[in-house]
Motif scaffolding. Sequence first.
Motif, PDB file in Angstrom:
ATOM      1  N   LEU A 246       1.376  -1.034   0.051  1.00 16.76           N
ATOM      2  CA  LEU A 246       0.137  -0.438  -0.005  1.00 16.76           C
ATOM      3  C   LEU A 246       1.173   1.255   0.085  1.00 16.76           C
ATOM      4  O   LEU A 246       1.112   2.161  -0.548  1.00 16.76           O
ATOM      5  N   LYS A 247       2.300   0.944   0.889  1.00 20.77           N
ATOM      6  CA  LYS A 247       3.367   2.475   1.052  1.00 20.77           C
ATOM      7  C   LYS A 247       3.344   2.623  -0.502  1.00 20.77           C
ATOM      8  O   LYS A 247       3.479   3.855  -0.849  1.00 20.77           O
TER       9      LYS A 247
ATOM     10  N   ALA B  15      -2.975   0.281 -12.100  1.00 27.27           N
ATOM     11  CA  ALA B  15      -2.492   0.531 -10.594  1.00 27.27           C
ATOM     12  C   ALA B  15      -2.946  -0.011  -9.875  1.00 27.27           C
ATOM     13  O   ALA B  15      -2.856  -0.850  -8.922  1.00 27.27           O
ATOM     14  N   ASP B  16      -4.602   0.160  -9.717  1.00 27.72           N
ATOM     15  CA  ASP B  16      -5.626  -0.054  -9.001  1.00 27.72           C
ATOM     16  C   ASP B  16      -5.584  -1.536  -9.068  1.00 27.72           C
ATOM     17  O   ASP B  16      -5.811  -2.382  -8.121  1.00 27.72           O
ATOM     18  N   VAL B  17      -5.623  -2.270 -10.318  1.00 33.58           N
ATOM     19  CA  VAL B  17      -5.728  -3.805  -9.703  1.00 33.58           C
ATOM     20  C   VAL B  17      -4.574  -4.777  -9.603  1.00 33.58           C
ATOM     21  O   VAL B  17      -5.038  -5.131  -8.985  1.00 33.58           O
ATOM     22  N   GLU B  18      -3.492  -4.122  -9.941  1.00 36.58           N
ATOM     23  CA  GLU B  18      -2.151  -4.395  -9.399  1.00 36.58           C
ATOM     24  C   GLU B  18      -2.813  -4.371  -8.194  1.00 36.58           C
ATOM     25  O   GLU B  18      -2.244  -5.223  -7.865  1.00 36.58           O
ATOM     26  N   ILE B  19      -2.791  -3.416  -7.521  1.00 33.30           N
ATOM     27  CA  ILE B  19      -2.180  -3.402  -6.179  1.00 33.30           C
ATOM     28  C   ILE B  19      -3.882  -4.518  -5.374  1.00 33.30           C
ATOM     29  O   ILE B  19      -3.329  -5.171  -4.378  1.00 33.30           O
ATOM     30  N   GLU B  20      -5.078  -4.408  -6.603  1.00 31.76           N
ATOM     31  CA  GLU B  20      -5.714  -4.860  -5.792  1.00 31.76           C
ATOM     32  C   GLU B  20      -5.431  -6.611  -5.603  1.00 31.76           C
ATOM     33  O   GLU B  20      -5.968  -7.754  -4.722  1.00 31.76           O
ATOM     34  N   ALA B  21      -4.948  -7.314  -6.970  1.00 30.23           N
ATOM     35  CA  ALA B  21      -4.271  -8.385  -7.115  1.00 30.23           C
ATOM     36  C   ALA B  21      -2.862  -8.910  -6.562  1.00 30.23           C
ATOM     37  O   ALA B  21      -3.277 -10.303  -6.127  1.00 30.23           O
ATOM     38  N   ASN B  22      -2.250  -7.882  -5.939  1.00 24.24           N
ATOM     39  CA  ASN B  22      -1.470  -8.430  -4.697  1.00 24.24           C
ATOM     40  C   ASN B  22      -1.494  -8.758  -3.377  1.00 24.24           C
ATOM     41  O   ASN B  22      -1.439  -9.557  -2.837  1.00 24.24           O
ATOM     42  N   LEU B  23      -2.324  -8.081  -2.837  1.00 25.54           N
ATOM     43  CA  LEU B  23      -3.330  -7.433  -1.388  1.00 25.54           C
ATOM     44  C   LEU B  23      -4.478  -8.523  -1.954  1.00 25.54           C
ATOM     45  O   LEU B  23      -4.437  -9.588  -0.477  1.00 25.54           O
TER      46      LEU B  23
ATOM     47  N   LYS C 110      -3.210 -11.711  -3.597  1.00 19.34           N
ATOM     48  CA  LYS C 110      -2.314 -12.708  -3.154  1.00 19.34           C
ATOM     49  C   LYS C 110      -1.789 -13.683  -1.887  1.00 19.34           C
ATOM     50  O   LYS C 110      -1.322 -14.095  -1.143  1.00 19.34           O
ATOM     51  N   ILE C 111      -1.528 -12.244  -0.959  1.00 13.88           N
ATOM     52  CA  ILE C 111      -1.282 -12.087   0.457  1.00 13.88           C
ATOM     53  C   ILE C 111      -2.133 -12.614   1.050  1.00 13.88           C
ATOM     54  O   ILE C 111      -2.270 -13.330   2.075  1.00 13.88           O
ATOM     55  N   ALA C 112      -3.574 -12.101   1.272  1.00 15.18           N
ATOM     56  CA  ALA C 112      -4.155 -12.597   2.282  1.00 15.18           C
ATOM     57  C   ALA C 112      -4.384 -13.730   1.599  1.00 15.18           C
ATOM     58  O   ALA C 112      -4.538 -14.976   2.297  1.00 15.18           O
ATOM     59  N   PHE C 113      -4.472 -14.380   0.619  1.00 16.03           N
ATOM     60  CA  PHE C 113      -4.543 -16.329   0.602  1.00 16.03           C
ATOM     61  C   PHE C 113      -3.329 -16.781   0.668  1.00 16.03           C
ATOM     62  O   PHE C 113      -3.268 -18.149   1.008  1.00 16.03           O
ATOM     63  N   LEU C 114      -2.372 -16.512   0.471  1.00 17.34           N
ATOM     64  CA  LEU C 114      -1.094 -16.941   1.384  1.00 17.34           C
ATOM     65  C   LEU C 114      -1.384 -16.989   3.337  1.00 17.34           C
ATOM     66  O   LEU C 114      -1.188 -18.113   3.610  1.00 17.34           O
ATOM     67  N   VAL C 115      -1.902 -16.066   3.127  1.00 22.81           N
ATOM     68  CA  VAL C 115      -1.869 -15.930   4.885  1.00 22.81           C
ATOM     69  C   VAL C 115      -2.663 -16.951   5.884  1.00 22.81           C
ATOM     70  O   VAL C 115      -2.977 -17.379   6.235  1.00 22.81           O
ATOM     71  N   LEU C 116      -3.816 -16.891   4.122  1.00 24.50           N
ATOM     72  CA  LEU C 116      -5.207 -18.765   5.216  1.00 24.50           C
ATOM     73  C   LEU C 116      -4.734 -18.912   4.804  1.00 24.50           C
ATOM     74  O   LEU C 116      -4.993 -20.132   5.603  1.00 24.50           O
ATOM     75  N   ILE C 117      -3.454 -19.801   3.880  1.00 23.40           N
ATOM     76  CA  ILE C 117      -3.238 -20.868   3.684  1.00 23.40           C
ATOM     77  C   ILE C 117      -2.601 -21.428   4.700  1.00 23.40           C
ATOM     78  O   ILE C 117      -2.471 -22.628   5.583  1.00 23.40           O
ATOM     79  N   PHE C 118      -1.061 -20.483   4.910  1.00 21.13           N
ATOM     80  CA  PHE C 118      -0.425 -20.602   5.746  1.00 21.13           C
ATOM     81  C   PHE C 118      -0.973 -20.922   7.001  1.00 21.13           C
ATOM     82  O   PHE C 118      -1.279 -21.719   8.170  1.00 21.13           O
ATOM     83  N   ALA C 119      -2.309 -20.357   7.536  1.00 18.77           N
ATOM     84  CA  ALA C 119      -3.075 -19.719   9.169  1.00 18.77           C
ATOM     85  C   ALA C 119      -4.122 -21.472   8.959  1.00 18.77           C
ATOM     86  O   ALA C 119      -3.347 -22.261  10.097  1.00 18.77           O
ATOM     87  N   LEU C 120      -4.509 -22.256   7.593  1.00 15.98           N
ATOM     88  CA  LEU C 120      -4.731 -23.335   7.855  1.00 15.98           C
ATOM     89  C   LEU C 120      -3.768 -24.306   8.126  1.00 15.98           C
ATOM     90  O   LEU C 120      -4.470 -25.666   8.713  1.00 15.98           O
ATOM     91  N   THR C 121      -2.873 -24.465   7.827  1.00 18.56           N
ATOM     92  CA  THR C 121      -2.527 -25.259   7.914  1.00 18.56           C
ATOM     93  C   THR C 121      -1.818 -25.182   9.073  1.00 18.56           C
ATOM     94  O   THR C 121      -1.416 -26.440   9.374  1.00 18.56           O
TER      95      THR C 121
END
Length: 210
Positions: free
Chosen positions: A50-51, A64-72, A74-85
């Motif tokens: 975001l910074k 730019a809006d589409v790219e930042i949303e896609a990256n966020l 991805k981060i949320a998805f990775l957090v979910l996968i690691f947390a569930l594991t």
Amino acid sequence: MSNQEEQLSALSDIRNMMDRSSRFISLSGLSGVFAGLTALVGAYFAHGELKKYLNGDYGFGIDADVEIEANLIKIAFLVLIFALTGGFIFTYRQSKKKNIPFWGKTAKNMLINLAIPLGAGGFFIIALLLNFPSAIGLIASSCLIFYGLALINASKYTYTDIRFLGICEVILGLIAMFYIGYGLYFWAIGFGILHIFYGLIMYFKYERNK
């Protein structure tokens, strides 16, 4: 031991058996701590993205809006996968330690009651983004509110501490609705700090030295 003491002991054993059969008590507090730490790491990287977005590193405009949303996402998805594991590993280990089946009717009921509000919240957030792109600031608060409702709904099948965690998540989400620009901080508090706090409470209350 007197007859009265024997009867009280028998009633206590029956109550414990009923509690074990009606509640998913294999849920590990360490899984909450791990999920909280994972969420804080994810919030750190999301804050960095975001910074960069605000500094113009992504450029400007729709791309730019589409790219930042896609990256966020991805981060949320990775957090979910690691947390569930992590949650699966710690909870599975706890079920083995207590000699309780990891997967059964109670676990299914808990997951169903957890999934219904979470699923509804997911569809609500997707619809919100598709119809009102400018409402992106409400995503963090919406996540907290629906997640809190899911915990409250599922708490009847596990430790009552989960209910209080859910109430805290809902309250935090409602407050976050009035501080749109600070959504990520509320997200970090709700999914990070509160998870760690309640995870430690559950660990020392139900797991340590037991």
